[in-house]
Design an enzyme around this catalytic site. Structure first.
Site, PDB file in Angstrom:
ATOM      1  N   SER A 168      45.895  84.167  18.312  1.00 42.47           N
ATOM      2  CA  SER A 168      44.695  83.425  18.736  1.00 42.47           C
ATOM      3  C   SER A 168      44.976  81.927  18.837  1.00 42.47           C
ATOM      4  O   SER A 168      44.136  81.174  19.300  1.00 42.47           O
ATOM      5  CB  SER A 168      43.587  83.654  17.719  1.00 42.47           C
ATOM      6  OG  SER A 168      44.033  83.249  16.448  1.00 42.47           O
ATOM      7  N   HIS A 206      44.620  87.835  24.201  1.00 41.83           N
ATOM      8  CA  HIS A 206      43.862  87.435  23.005  1.00 41.83           C
ATOM      9  C   HIS A 206      42.481  88.078  23.039  1.00 41.83           C
ATOM     10  O   HIS A 206      41.629  87.702  23.844  1.00 41.83           O
ATOM     11  CB  HIS A 206      43.759  85.898  22.962  1.00 41.83           C
ATOM     12  CG  HIS A 206      42.927  85.377  21.831  1.00 41.83           C
ATOM     13  ND1 HIS A 206      42.250  84.179  21.902  1.00 41.83           N
ATOM     14  CD2 HIS A 206      42.613  85.917  20.624  1.00 41.83           C
ATOM     15  CE1 HIS A 206      41.578  84.003  20.774  1.00 41.83           C
ATOM     16  NE2 HIS A 206      41.784  85.044  20.001  1.00 41.83           N
ATOM     17  N   GLU A 237      41.219  86.707  26.593  1.00 43.77           N
ATOM     18  CA  GLU A 237      41.907  85.494  27.035  1.00 43.77           C
ATOM     19  C   GLU A 237      43.351  85.889  27.336  1.00 43.77           C
ATOM     20  O   GLU A 237      44.083  86.302  26.448  1.00 43.77           O
ATOM     21  CB  GLU A 237      41.834  84.451  25.917  1.00 43.77           C
ATOM     22  CG  GLU A 237      41.804  83.016  26.355  1.00 43.77           C
ATOM     23  CD  GLU A 237      41.601  82.072  25.166  1.00 43.77           C
ATOM     24  OE1 GLU A 237      41.252  80.906  25.399  1.00 43.77           O
ATOM     25  OE2 GLU A 237      41.790  82.504  24.008  1.00 43.77           O
ATOM     26  N   ASN A 271      39.792  78.581  21.277  1.00 45.19           N
ATOM     27  CA  ASN A 271      39.984  78.066  19.914  1.00 45.19           C
ATOM     28  C   ASN A 271      40.352  76.591  19.904  1.00 45.19           C
ATOM     29  O   ASN A 271      40.050  75.882  18.947  1.00 45.19           O
ATOM     30  CB  ASN A 271      41.033  78.911  19.181  1.00 45.19           C
ATOM     31  CG  ASN A 271      40.423  80.227  18.727  1.00 45.19           C
ATOM     32  OD1 ASN A 271      39.205  80.385  18.734  1.00 45.19           O
ATOM     33  ND2 ASN A 271      41.264  81.173  18.361  1.00 45.19           N
TER      34      ASN A 271
END
Ligand code: T1G
Length: 706
Positions: free
Chosen positions: A412, A433, A445, A483
């Site tokens: 991540s 992800h 992702e 993130n």
């Protein structure tokens, strides 16, 4: 210009075919073409009945959504499909609607203006307009309750979910399912009803009276719960209720009033932005449609933990056999047990048959070794978030996986290129992800490493769609799109605590703004230990002297990891219900006083602005760095991965609705107060403001050739 509507005759039956690819939307020229063809067929004495059908994969997917922007900007007149639908309904010869694929929105409204509806076995009908922030605007809320009854019409118009063919017939929306040669069956049906006086849906009032007010109250209650913050579902309920109180034409007027109220709203603009955004993110410049991805027939997943288990379920749900590997039997048993439990819950809710559950479980092969990995077309590593561990696994996979296999990592945050450097095939390494819970969250992702080949990108993007996900392509940097941006969002949430806001105020402000959950509640759900491990891994990357949140590590040192330990930022009871924790409030006060931080009253608006504009500012940097292709990619990432309200359109769209000059001014205010290191405005944001442009303009520029 290709003919949008064709008329043909098969003996005594006229066949009107709509041919407006890709989905036969009611674009300008289509209603007019149908009306002209209908008038011709009615005038043709050889014709005793009429069939209306769609060319290609579907009947009619609704009004042309691309036209809505022009209506709102005044370029096009408001929607007036009613007269056109009355022409169909008042045809002296029966009109049979032959529906395959979808009859959605205006498509179902056209169908209900007909006298009969026959369906292909896999057809679906529905009024999904609320998913665009609007309501049916062509009599759907008036004709549907006359066919399906008021309670079902309320459900279909307020929730927007489609109804399968069998149910549509059972509900009275359609008359028959035609197996085999669909057009021939529809023509035969038309021939059978020819000569009978056509029954007009608008005159069928028998299902309208006697609906208790409680039915509407319950529908409103449910809409408020399920579509929090959205006006459209409530407007749809008002319109269907109007059908029980007003005559057909007055009901249509009330519907039109409510429809335009919704259409000219920011919510509708946001939801339509999301509709097209979800399709735009699948288009990767430079990867042409010619790149034909090979099909993934077998998969393997490393790790049966929370993420690994959820990822494996996605493959099994898509009918792809998948090996799940763990290092210890106990971990493997626990992982498979959780998967079985998840499926059992879904079966218990009646959302999956036992047979389907058994089928999916049969596609899962538990392993403690790499046996069978040589057959996998893709291997997904979902191990602990540690670089050394991931590199060791990829070096092993490089030896056991077949030459053409894709090696994917579910990291991540970590560097894809460094992970790929542990293999001899970096072109086949990609990030996929998933978001927790991986079998539920819609976002995937896809992270491109510097060596990842275009074909592997195309395969991963297509695989996302096959797994029922919305795939967004991200560049390789710490935290990729989602993130990377969420770090300053969480940072500000915690700084606000140190400056005087309570945990509850921070969570509630963002919740009311439209986030699925407040930031600190999300932290407690995901587990504070996850962030703690990442911070330890990243400690060397911190810029000396830059302010960092002071409380969270202290919570972790006390074993407060959130819901999983019953206490984190909040306390949780056995049903995981949160309540404020005075110990945390005291700890925050103590730590911030010790750090000499001034504590003050903080408004909900400041809480929202600090958190959301931190997202927007970092989002602009993500665009500058090319980590996201378009601003809409960021919006889709946040809506499907981080619980950002779709009716806000995503952080970048939201910033455009506020107005970038206002957003920049607020960020500059925060910069003055909290310093450059935290709040220096992104150059792209300043540039767009200087040019009087928006993030939408930025995307248009990106799309423009050359
Ligand atoms: N208008 C314009 N373009 C549309 C469209 C529409 N209604 N539906 C799809 N497209 C485009 C889409 O953007 C994409 O374009 C391509 O078609 C293929 O779509 C009066 C006011 C039908 C289930 O909400 O749900 O009627 O990306 O990738 O996966 O009361 O499209 O290729 O350039 O989605 O096979 C109500 C919306 C409108 C249905 C097919 N109707 N469409 O799914 O293909 S409001 C809807 C869908 C209305 C009335 C009101 C799906 C689909 P591009 P796709 P798909």
């Amino acid at each position: 210009m290709a003919e949008l509507v064709r008329l043909a005759r098969q003996d005594d039956v006229a066949v009107i075919t709509i041919d407006n690819p890709p989905v036969n939307a009611l674009s300008p020229g289509v209603p007019e073409g149908i009306e002209a063809a209908l008038k011709q067929a009615v005038a043709d004495t050889r014709v005793r009945a009429i069939v209306l059908i769609g060319a290609g994969s579907t009947f009619i997917a609704g009004a042309d959504i691309r036209e809505f922007g022009k209506i709102v900007s005044g370029e096009r007149p408001r929607l007036t499909l009613l007269p056109f639908l009355l022409t169909i309904e008042d045809s002296p010869k029966p009109v049979v609607m032959a529906i395959h694929g979808q009859a959605f929105g205006g498509g179902l409204e056209v169908a209900m203006a007909g006298h009969y509806r026959v369906l292909a076995p896999k057809a679906q009908v529905g009024q999904p307009e609320v998913k665009l922030g609007i309501i049916p605007g062509a009599g759907g809320t008036q004709r549907l309750p006359r066919l399906a009854g008021v309670p079902k019409a309320l459900e279909m118009c307020a929730a927007g979910d489609p109804v399968k063919a069998q149910d549509a017939v059972a509900l009275g929306i359609a008359d028959k399912i035609v197996e085999g040669d669909f057009l021939a069956g529809a023509i035969a049906f038309a021939r059978a009803v020819a000569g009978k006086p056509p029954s007009k849906t608008r005159e069928r009032d028998e299902k309208l009276p006697g609906v208790p007010a409680a039915v509407f109250a319950a529908a409103r209650e449910q809409a408020r719960k399920q579509a929090r913050g959205l006006r459209a579902p409530l407007a749809a309920i008002d319109a269907v209720e109007a059908a029980t109180k007003l005559d057909f034409f007055a009901g249509c007027e009330e519907e039109a009033r409510l429809f335009n109220q919704c259409l000219f709203s920011t919510e509708a603009r946001a939801m339509i932005h999301v509709f097209f955004g979800e399709r735009a993110v699948a288009k990767i410049p430079g990867i042409s449609k010619e790149v034909k991805p090979f099909e993934i027939r077998r998969a393997a997943v490393i790790g049966a933990g929370t993420m690994g288990g959820g990822i494996a379920m996605n493959y099994a749900n898509a009918g792809i056999p998948v090996i799940v590997k763990e290092t210890k039997q106990e971990a493997l048993d626990r992982g498979l047990g959780i998967i079985r439990g998840n499926y059992a819950k879904t079966v218990a809710k009646g959302k999956l048959s036992q047979a389907a559950m058994d089928q999916r479980m049969a596609l899962l092969t538990p392993r403690l070794t790499y046996d069978g990995f040589e057959q996998a077309d893709i291997v997904v590593e979902a191990a602990f978030e540690n670089m050394a561990l991931k590199k060791r696994i990829f070096a092993e996979l490089d030896k056991v996986a077949k030459p053409g296999a894709i090696l994917a990592t579910n990291t991540s945050t970590l560097d894809i290129d460094e992970i790929a450097s542990a293999t001899s095939r970096p072109t086949m390494v990609v990030g996929t992800h998933f978001f927790s819970p991986a079998n539920v969250m819609k976002l995937l992702e896809v992270v491109r490493g510097k060596a990842t080949s275009p074909a592997v990108i195309a395969i991963a993007m297509a695989l996302g769609k096959r797994l029922g996900k919305v795939a967004v392509l991200a560049g390789n940097c710490h935290g990729f799109i989602g993130n990377r941006m969420v770090a300053p969002y969480f940072r500000e949430a915690q700084f606000l605590l140190e400056e005087g806001a309570s945990v509850e105020a921070v969570n509630q402000s963002l919740y009311e703004f439209g986030m699925a959950m407040g930031p600190l509640a999300v932290d407690d759900l995901a587990g504070l230990d996850i962030g703690w491990a990442i911070r330890k891994e990243r400690a060397t990357h911190l810029k000396p002297g830059v302010r960092v949140p002071l409380v969270v590590d202290k919570l972790c040192e006390q074993g407060r990891f959130g819901q999983k330990t019953g206490r984190g930022w909040s306390k949780y009871d056995e049903n995981r219900r949160a309540s404020s924790d005075p110990e945390v409030a005291a700890l925050i006060e103590r730590v911030s006083r010790a750090a000499g931080i001034e504590r003050r009253e903080i408004s909900n608006q400041e809480i929202v602005d600090r958190c959301v504009y931190a997202l927007v500012n970092e989002g602009a940097r993500v665009l500058e760095d090319g980590i996201a292709l378009r601003a809409v990619d960021i919006d889709i990432t946040y809506i499907y991965g981080y619980g950002f309200a779709a009716w806000r359109g995503g952080p970048m769209f939201y910033a455009d609705t506020v107005g970038l000059p206002k957003v920049l001014a607020r960020i500059e205010e925060f910069e003055k107060k909290h310093g450059k290191d935290l709040w220096a405005p992104a150059p792209l944001l300043k540039q767009l403001v200087a040019e009087g442009k928006t993030f939408k303009d930025f995307d248009k520029r990106k799309e423009a050739p050359g």
